[in-house]
Enzyme design. Structure first.
Site, PDB file in Angstrom:
ATOM      1  N   GLU A  41      -4.902   1.850   2.720  1.00 48.44           N
ATOM      2  CA  GLU A  41      -4.931   0.656   3.576  1.00 48.44           C
ATOM      3  C   GLU A  41      -5.035   1.042   5.041  1.00 48.44           C
ATOM      4  OE1 GLU A  41      -3.248  -2.503   6.173  1.00 48.44           O
ATOM      5  OE2 GLU A  41      -2.521  -0.449   5.861  1.00 48.44           O
ATOM      6  N   GLU A  42      -4.355   2.115   5.424  1.00 55.80           N
ATOM      7  CA  GLU A  42      -4.283   2.487   6.835  1.00 55.80           C
ATOM      8  C   GLU A  42      -5.624   2.939   7.407  1.00 55.80           C
ATOM      9  OE1 GLU A  42      -1.967   1.787   8.669  1.00 55.80           O
ATOM     10  OE2 GLU A  42      -0.082   1.758   7.548  1.00 55.80           O
TER      11      GLU A  42
ATOM     12  N   ASP B 163      -0.185   4.421   1.075  1.00 55.28           N
ATOM     13  CA  ASP B 163      -0.414   5.402   2.138  1.00 55.28           C
ATOM     14  C   ASP B 163       0.337   5.065   3.406  1.00 55.28           C
ATOM     15  OD1 ASP B 163      -2.207   3.170   2.497  1.00 55.28           O
ATOM     16  OD2 ASP B 163      -3.315   4.350   3.976  1.00 55.28           O
TER      17      ASP B 163
ATOM     18  N   HIS C 101       0.818  -1.213   0.000  1.00 54.16           N
ATOM     19  CA  HIS C 101       0.000   0.000   0.000  1.00 54.16           C
ATOM     20  C   HIS C 101       0.852   1.263   0.000  1.00 54.16           C
ATOM     21  CE1 HIS C 101       0.333   0.842   4.411  1.00 54.16           C
ATOM     22  NE2 HIS C 101       0.317  -0.472   4.539  1.00 54.16           N
TER      23      HIS C 101
ATOM     24  N   HIS D  37       3.983   3.432  12.654  1.00 50.42           N
ATOM     25  CA  HIS D  37       3.024   4.500  12.974  1.00 50.42           C
ATOM     26  C   HIS D  37       3.544   5.515  13.981  1.00 50.42           C
ATOM     27  CE1 HIS D  37      -0.698   1.879  11.679  1.00 50.42           C
ATOM     28  NE2 HIS D  37       0.311   1.847  10.810  1.00 50.42           N
TER      29      HIS D  37
ATOM     30  N   ASP E   3       6.026   1.087   6.605  1.00 53.96           N
ATOM     31  CA  ASP E   3       4.667   0.568   6.460  1.00 53.96           C
ATOM     32  C   ASP E   3       3.907   1.480   5.502  1.00 53.96           C
ATOM     33  OD1 ASP E   3       2.188  -0.591   6.803  1.00 53.96           O
ATOM     34  OD2 ASP E   3       1.885   0.175   8.831  1.00 53.96           O
TER      35      ASP E   3
ATOM     36  N   ASP F   2       3.397  -6.665   3.832  1.00 58.62           N
ATOM     37  CA  ASP F   2       2.975  -5.599   4.740  1.00 58.62           C
ATOM     38  C   ASP F   2       3.145  -5.997   6.201  1.00 58.62           C
ATOM     39  OD1 ASP F   2       1.928  -3.108   5.433  1.00 58.62           O
ATOM     40  OD2 ASP F   2      -0.154  -3.783   5.313  1.00 58.62           O
TER      41      ASP F   2
END
Length: 406
Positions: free
Chosen positions: A172-173, A79, A77, A377, A138, A195
């Site tokens: 995705e997030e 994002d 992904h 994150h 990520d 991922d």
């Protein structure tokens, strides 16, 4: 361009998604990396490169043999998480990590005392942030690994393989990565999302998930004259939460244990709202948890009147295990690929969701493999260079092993 150079280039793009948006992609800035990747894939020699109107990028690495080999997909992904800024990421490489504290910026320290997983990577080269943004491994690590692995295969035609499809998706997030994914267009027998986190991970179990929004309607009356008249919605909201098992929350559970998670509470005397998510790996326990929510609402309505509480409860995604087990050979291929890359396969259940779960229920079996980053994150995110390399080698091995098994 080397794997590390490619990764560092990708993290320079701010691609943070937004839960507040109603567009796809949810943020305009995701288009910038998507268009860059479109151009890069064309320059590298991929075929059928297509960036659709919703920000999903698809491309093909053609087979180099006439033997009938299943088409394999690899997905990552674009994002990054809304939880932490991805603007002006300033990565650097800590060479031959020695186990000491890492000063990201003055006063901002990543320490193995707080992040003991650092010690699993002694002697390795760690890509870290400056402590003011996330890194973006990520899932830009996954993108870099997929692109570089396919580029390697194009440069080494002696490695026979079938058709390989790649896809890079937005959002995705925020749980929307698979929402507009065109499985039919992708045209794969099976796929892998790159991922995951630590080296060797294979994940093909995840939570069953539901979301609940509970609205409590009260009756506001001057508190001095409220006896037998007032209905305090805010207080009733706390009473309803108290009907749920106190120890079955995220902070008290681990491994395969499910939970109720109160994600938000707002309100006053007149009206209050509760937002909860419900999670469990076991489908029967998942259904029982939803019934517990319904029973709590029933209990409050029985006490205060049928119009006091309304419930909006809906499923979000399901455990992909039931879709992967009938095609267990795709896990066997991943196991062998990881072993041949010099690692021990680690089978783990995801305490969360994944695009692969939704794709599996759309007809594309899609377990999740490690991409190498850790502490996602947040500003203490890091990614060992050696983990990037092992993930790239795993992709190459999967493609080769799938061809050898035919």
């Amino acid at each position: 361009m080397t794997l590390v150079e490619r990764f560092l280039k990708y993290v320079s793009f701010d691609t943070q998604s937004s839960e507040e948006s109603t567009t796809t992609p949810s943020t305009e800035k995701q288009w910038t990396l998507a268009r860059y990747l479109e151009q890069e894939l064309n320059q590298l020699g991929f075929q059928d490169v297509e960036l659709d109107s919703l920000g999903y990028l698809y491309a093909t690495l053609p087979a180099n043999t006439q033997r009938p080999i299943p088409t394999i997909g690899f997905i990552a992904h674009i994002d990054t998480s809304p939880d932490c800024s991805g603007q002006n990421v300033r990565p650097r490489i800590v060479r031959h990590y020695d186990g000491s504290d890492i000063t990201l910026s003055p006063g901002i320290i990543t320490s193995p005392r707080k992040f003991p997983e650092l010690l699993n990577h002694l002697g390795e080269d760690l890509i870290v942030t400056d402590g003011h943004t996330l890194l973006g491994a990520d899932d830009k690590a996954g993108i870099a690994e997929i692109v570089t692995a396919c580029d390697y295969l194009m440069q080494h035609p002696e490695i026979q393989h079938g058709t390989v499809r790649v896809a890079f998706n937005p959002d995705e997030e925020i749980g929307m990565g698979a929402a507009h994914f065109d499985v039919a267009k992708f045209g794969c027998t099976f796929a892998y999302t790159m991922d995951g986190s630590e080296v060797g991970e294979i994940e093909y179990e995840n939570f069953n998930a539901a979301a609940a929004k509970i609205t409590i309607t009260g009756c506001s009356v001057h508190p001095g004259y409220a006896k037998d008249k007032m209905l305090n919605a805010a207080r009733i909201a706390t009473e309803l939460v108290g009907l749920l098992p106190e120890q079955e929350t995220p902070e008290h559970t681990e491994a395969y244990e499910g939970f109720y998670h109160l994600t938000g509470i707002t309100g006053n005397c007149e009206q209050a709202t509760l937002s909860l998510i419900i999670r469990d790996h076991d489908r029967q326990k998942f259904e029982a948890r939803k019934e517990q929510i319904r029973n709590a609402v029933y209990t409050i309505n029985h006490k205060y009147g049928d119009q006091a509480v309304t419930l909006d409860l809906h499923d979000q995604y399901y455990n992909m295990r039931e879709k992967i087990e009938p095609v267990q050979y795709i896990i066997d291929i991943a196991r062998q690929a990881i072993e041949e890359a010099g690692m021990e396969p680690v089978i783990r259940a995801i305490r969360g969701g994944t695009d692969g779960a939704q794709l599996s229920f759309k007809g594309l079996p899609c377990p999740n493999l490690f991409a190498g980053g850790l502490n996602f994150h947040g500003p203490h995110e890091f990614c060992p260079v050696q983990s990037l390399e092992k993930a790239m080698q795993t992709i190459i091995n999967i493609v080769r092993i799938a061809a050898e098994r035919q």
